[in-house]
Scaffold this motif. Sequence first.
Motif, mmCIF file in Angstrom:
data_model
loop_
_atom_site.group_PDB
_atom_site.id
_atom_site.type_symbol
_atom_site.label_atom_id
_atom_site.label_comp_id
_atom_site.label_asym_id
_atom_site.label_seq_id
_atom_site.Cartn_x
_atom_site.Cartn_y
_atom_site.Cartn_z
ATOM 1 N N ILE A 275 46.562 33.511 32.020
ATOM 2 C CA ILE A 275 46.000 33.904 33.217
ATOM 3 C C ILE A 275 46.036 35.336 32.906
ATOM 4 O O ILE A 275 45.094 36.303 32.994
ATOM 5 C CB ILE A 275 46.345 33.467 34.442
ATOM 6 C CG1 ILE A 275 45.842 31.968 34.555
ATOM 7 C CG2 ILE A 275 45.414 34.252 35.596
ATOM 8 C CD1 ILE A 275 46.456 31.281 36.013
ATOM 9 N N GLU A 276 47.262 35.795 33.221
ATOM 10 C CA GLU A 276 47.717 37.284 32.958
ATOM 11 C C GLU A 276 47.226 38.089 31.573
ATOM 12 O O GLU A 276 46.552 39.111 31.727
ATOM 13 C CB GLU A 276 49.272 37.493 32.845
ATOM 14 C CG GLU A 276 49.614 38.673 33.684
ATOM 15 C CD GLU A 276 51.125 38.993 33.760
ATOM 16 O OE1 GLU A 276 51.946 37.961 33.877
ATOM 17 O OE2 GLU A 276 51.448 40.016 33.419
ATOM 18 N N ASP A 277 47.185 37.132 30.547
ATOM 19 C CA ASP A 277 46.468 38.032 29.337
ATOM 20 C C ASP A 277 44.986 37.952 29.613
ATOM 21 O O ASP A 277 44.406 38.891 28.933
ATOM 22 C CB ASP A 277 46.852 36.684 28.044
ATOM 23 C CG ASP A 277 46.300 37.276 26.772
ATOM 24 O OD1 ASP A 277 46.455 38.147 26.294
ATOM 25 O OD2 ASP A 277 45.484 36.806 26.340
ATOM 26 N N LYS A 278 44.408 37.123 30.202
ATOM 27 C CA LYS A 278 42.751 37.158 30.051
ATOM 28 C C LYS A 278 42.403 38.377 31.023
ATOM 29 O O LYS A 278 41.565 39.082 30.724
ATOM 30 C CB LYS A 278 42.100 35.780 30.773
ATOM 31 C CG LYS A 278 42.331 34.641 29.992
ATOM 32 C CD LYS A 278 41.576 34.968 28.428
ATOM 33 C CE LYS A 278 41.620 34.139 27.596
ATOM 34 N NZ LYS A 278 41.096 34.264 26.111
ATOM 35 N N ILE A 279 43.340 38.456 32.019
ATOM 36 C CA ILE A 279 43.103 39.630 33.124
ATOM 37 C C ILE A 279 43.154 40.882 32.481
ATOM 38 O O ILE A 279 42.450 41.947 32.641
ATOM 39 C CB ILE A 279 44.007 39.262 34.250
ATOM 40 C CG1 ILE A 279 43.634 38.072 35.059
ATOM 41 C CG2 ILE A 279 43.920 40.570 35.192
ATOM 42 C CD1 ILE A 279 44.634 37.999 36.266
ATOM 43 N N ARG A 280 44.325 41.265 31.588
ATOM 44 C CA ARG A 280 44.759 42.361 31.018
ATOM 45 C C ARG A 280 43.645 42.711 30.095
ATOM 46 O O ARG A 280 43.225 43.903 29.760
ATOM 47 C CB ARG A 280 45.829 42.289 30.056
ATOM 48 C CG ARG A 280 47.224 42.097 31.157
ATOM 49 C CD ARG A 280 48.704 42.436 30.317
ATOM 50 N NE ARG A 280 49.606 42.102 31.353
ATOM 51 C CZ ARG A 280 49.828 43.018 32.242
ATOM 52 N NH1 ARG A 280 49.353 44.125 32.426
ATOM 53 N NH2 ARG A 280 50.959 42.551 33.038
ATOM 54 N N ARG A 281 42.896 41.686 29.272
ATOM 55 C CA ARG A 281 41.782 42.011 28.420
ATOM 56 C C ARG A 281 40.612 42.566 29.202
ATOM 57 O O ARG A 281 39.979 43.466 28.729
ATOM 58 C CB ARG A 281 41.147 40.655 27.636
ATOM 59 C CG ARG A 281 42.341 40.160 26.710
ATOM 60 C CD ARG A 281 41.895 38.988 26.090
ATOM 61 N NE ARG A 281 40.694 39.380 24.921
ATOM 62 C CZ ARG A 281 40.235 38.281 24.254
ATOM 63 N NH1 ARG A 281 40.676 36.972 24.528
ATOM 64 N NH2 ARG A 281 39.218 38.255 23.590
ATOM 65 N N PRO B 235 46.849 42.907 37.099
ATOM 66 C CA PRO B 235 46.931 41.545 36.763
ATOM 67 C C PRO B 235 47.800 40.773 37.401
ATOM 68 O O PRO B 235 47.786 39.509 37.357
ATOM 69 C CB PRO B 235 47.339 41.961 35.253
ATOM 70 C CG PRO B 235 47.107 43.389 34.850
ATOM 71 C CD PRO B 235 46.946 44.087 36.443
ATOM 72 N N GLU B 236 49.034 41.159 37.845
ATOM 73 C CA GLU B 236 50.140 40.249 38.374
ATOM 74 C C GLU B 236 49.322 39.960 39.677
ATOM 75 O O GLU B 236 49.811 38.905 40.057
ATOM 76 C CB GLU B 236 51.101 41.118 38.584
ATOM 77 C CG GLU B 236 52.137 41.395 37.170
ATOM 78 C CD GLU B 236 53.423 42.440 37.137
ATOM 79 O OE1 GLU B 236 54.164 42.147 38.439
ATOM 80 O OE2 GLU B 236 53.466 43.029 36.578
ATOM 81 N N MET B 237 49.000 40.751 40.411
ATOM 82 C CA MET B 237 48.458 40.546 41.663
ATOM 83 C C MET B 237 47.429 39.317 41.644
ATOM 84 O O MET B 237 47.587 38.179 42.414
ATOM 85 C CB MET B 237 47.764 41.631 42.457
ATOM 86 C CG MET B 237 47.012 41.132 43.824
ATOM 87 S SD MET B 237 45.968 42.516 44.585
ATOM 88 C CE MET B 237 44.797 41.302 45.217
ATOM 89 N N TRP B 238 46.621 39.353 40.639
ATOM 90 C CA TRP B 238 45.472 38.560 40.455
ATOM 91 C C TRP B 238 45.962 37.056 39.929
ATOM 92 O O TRP B 238 45.542 35.830 40.403
ATOM 93 C CB TRP B 238 44.129 38.911 39.801
ATOM 94 C CG TRP B 238 43.500 39.735 40.932
ATOM 95 C CD1 TRP B 238 43.535 41.324 40.950
ATOM 96 C CD2 TRP B 238 42.602 39.284 41.737
ATOM 97 N NE1 TRP B 238 42.872 41.566 42.049
ATOM 98 C CE2 TRP B 238 42.106 40.204 42.707
ATOM 99 C CE3 TRP B 238 42.424 38.062 42.161
ATOM 100 C CZ2 TRP B 238 41.426 40.339 43.684
ATOM 101 C CZ3 TRP B 238 41.533 37.793 43.397
ATOM 102 C CH2 TRP B 238 41.105 38.880 44.037
ATOM 103 N N ARG B 239 46.977 37.374 38.925
ATOM 104 C CA ARG B 239 47.730 36.073 38.410
ATOM 105 C C ARG B 239 48.157 35.106 39.703
ATOM 106 O O ARG B 239 47.755 34.090 39.755
ATOM 107 C CB ARG B 239 48.711 36.320 37.752
ATOM 108 C CG ARG B 239 49.476 35.278 36.883
ATOM 109 C CD ARG B 239 50.878 35.693 36.555
ATOM 110 N NE ARG B 239 51.658 36.441 37.602
ATOM 111 C CZ ARG B 239 52.541 37.278 37.659
ATOM 112 N NH1 ARG B 239 53.071 37.601 36.333
ATOM 113 N NH2 ARG B 239 53.110 37.648 38.589
#
Lengths: 295, 295
Positions: A275-281, B235-239
């Motif tokens: 999830i975090e990887d997708k958000i970072r992209r 990203p951390e918040m949304w994860r």
Amino acid sequence: MAEPLFRRLALIGLGLIGSSIARAARARGGIAGEIVACDRNRAVRERVAELGIADRVEADPARAVAGADGVILCVPVGAFADVAATIAPALAEGAIVSDVGSTKQSVLRDVAPLLPPHVHFVPAHPLAGTEHSGPDAGFAELFEGRWSLITPPSGTDRNAIEKVAELWARLGSMVEIMEPGHHDRVLAIVSHLPHLIAFTICGTADDLADETRQQVLKFSASGFRDFTRIAASDPEMWRDVFLNNREALLEMLARFTEDAQAMARAVRWGDAGYIEDKIRRGRVIRRSLIELKQA
Amino acid sequence: MAEPLFRRLALIGLGLIGSSIARAARARGGIAGEIVACDRNRAVRERVAELGIADRVEADPARAVAGADGVILCVPVGAFADVAATIAPALAEGAIVSDVGSTKQSVLRDVAPLLPPHVHFVPAHPLAGTEHSGPDAGFAELFEGRWSLITPPSGTDRNAIEKVAELWARLGSMVEIMEPGHHDRVLAIVSHLPHLIAFTICGTADDLADETRQQVLKFSASGFRDFTRIAASDPEMWRDVFLNNREALLEMLARFTEDAQAMARAVRWGDAGYIEDKIRRGRVIRRSLIELKQA
């Protein structure tokens, strides 16, 4: 500018885009000696006459294009074949026929075979618009600083292409030539899929139980609101866009759905890293936009 | 205002929300006699000290909450259980513990059992934020005119609830009390699903062939750009949000996916009426928002 680009420019359809072209042509000059506005809707014709943004207003497309050296189709792409059949016999020798449709392979398919050999067909697509529609929604600055894509079929006369490119440059746009199939794939992901998603999520929210639906509206500022803005666009135009870019749109939607399902699986199984990887992209893409000054 | 709402207010986590609370408390007055800022990240602590938005800066959450009559957890919801375990032994008699997390059932599950019986736990969620993060992203006006939802577990002390409601009112918010499970369903559709979709479509675009990806960025203004803005969030918040509102988010995503598949089927089979009807519903929702002045 001594000589305008077109002696007589006929605009077929006076909605947001058509009326903006008329206004910009007036405001900027050097574009059209005479502007003929044509709309099948009487209320639109009356409004255009009131606004005074055209030199002549016509109900019949054949009358509108007679004697014009430039013709731009500004109706929903689903109406293009009908309009092309109507105007074909009336088109002047050497006239340039263009359009502003959001799907370009369909326009080539629907319009090109109907036009007489003595005209030049140069499809175009200004990437400009708002969520509003109709002749009152238009404004002269709509195309300023926005891209306009020209998608001529192979073998199109160079001078005709250059004239359409010059038209959009004079209307304030940046211009790029693009292959029609490539145009349709790029637009499927940058525009058609985002609109389909926005329309869909509004429907999903509308189907919720009464109490929740009310609160969706009340608390929409948390992200949902950004989707509703693009969901406010013209229904007939977008219906036609979806139906006329079917293949590319369905492919992009299938890719998106696979990706959303993968995200759902990660949420279900608690795969924080995925999830975090997708958000970072997503952030990287946003940053690229900011660097390109598109944000 | 003679007496501030809290004699000593401890903020755990000084990102966008925590630093905005600190700034707003300073700017508006009547909120906190003393503000103690706590962050595990040294760079954040140093920056908060430089900004001068707190009276005291602490690295240890237990030291930060000692003697405080108000404590607000402003870290990603995935860190709540750890923080609660750390501060529990240090909490003062009668202290009010609140938070700003985007998922409320998880907060009740993770925090409530760890707190001593002599404190009041009143979870809250300000529906405010931007796509930026960190202590420099905060500003005093962030909560003005925005909703803050208070989601107390049944049996919570009335005075404690009123004090937290008053806190958010003094920070500039409109306040509403909501059942935690209902909060999570409403937020799943208005916020969590739109963010998941925005993150996903950015990834879908990023996976396209090189040439197309470049053009996605170049021509992003056609709709895609609106999605990237909300995809730029922390990203951390949304994860943590996705993982802690799993059930409601997966349900809303499943509903949305069904609706998107029905739209895909209508596009494939040329069902113009279905497509137009769905688009019109999106416009109705947009119009409701405008009438509610939420747009």
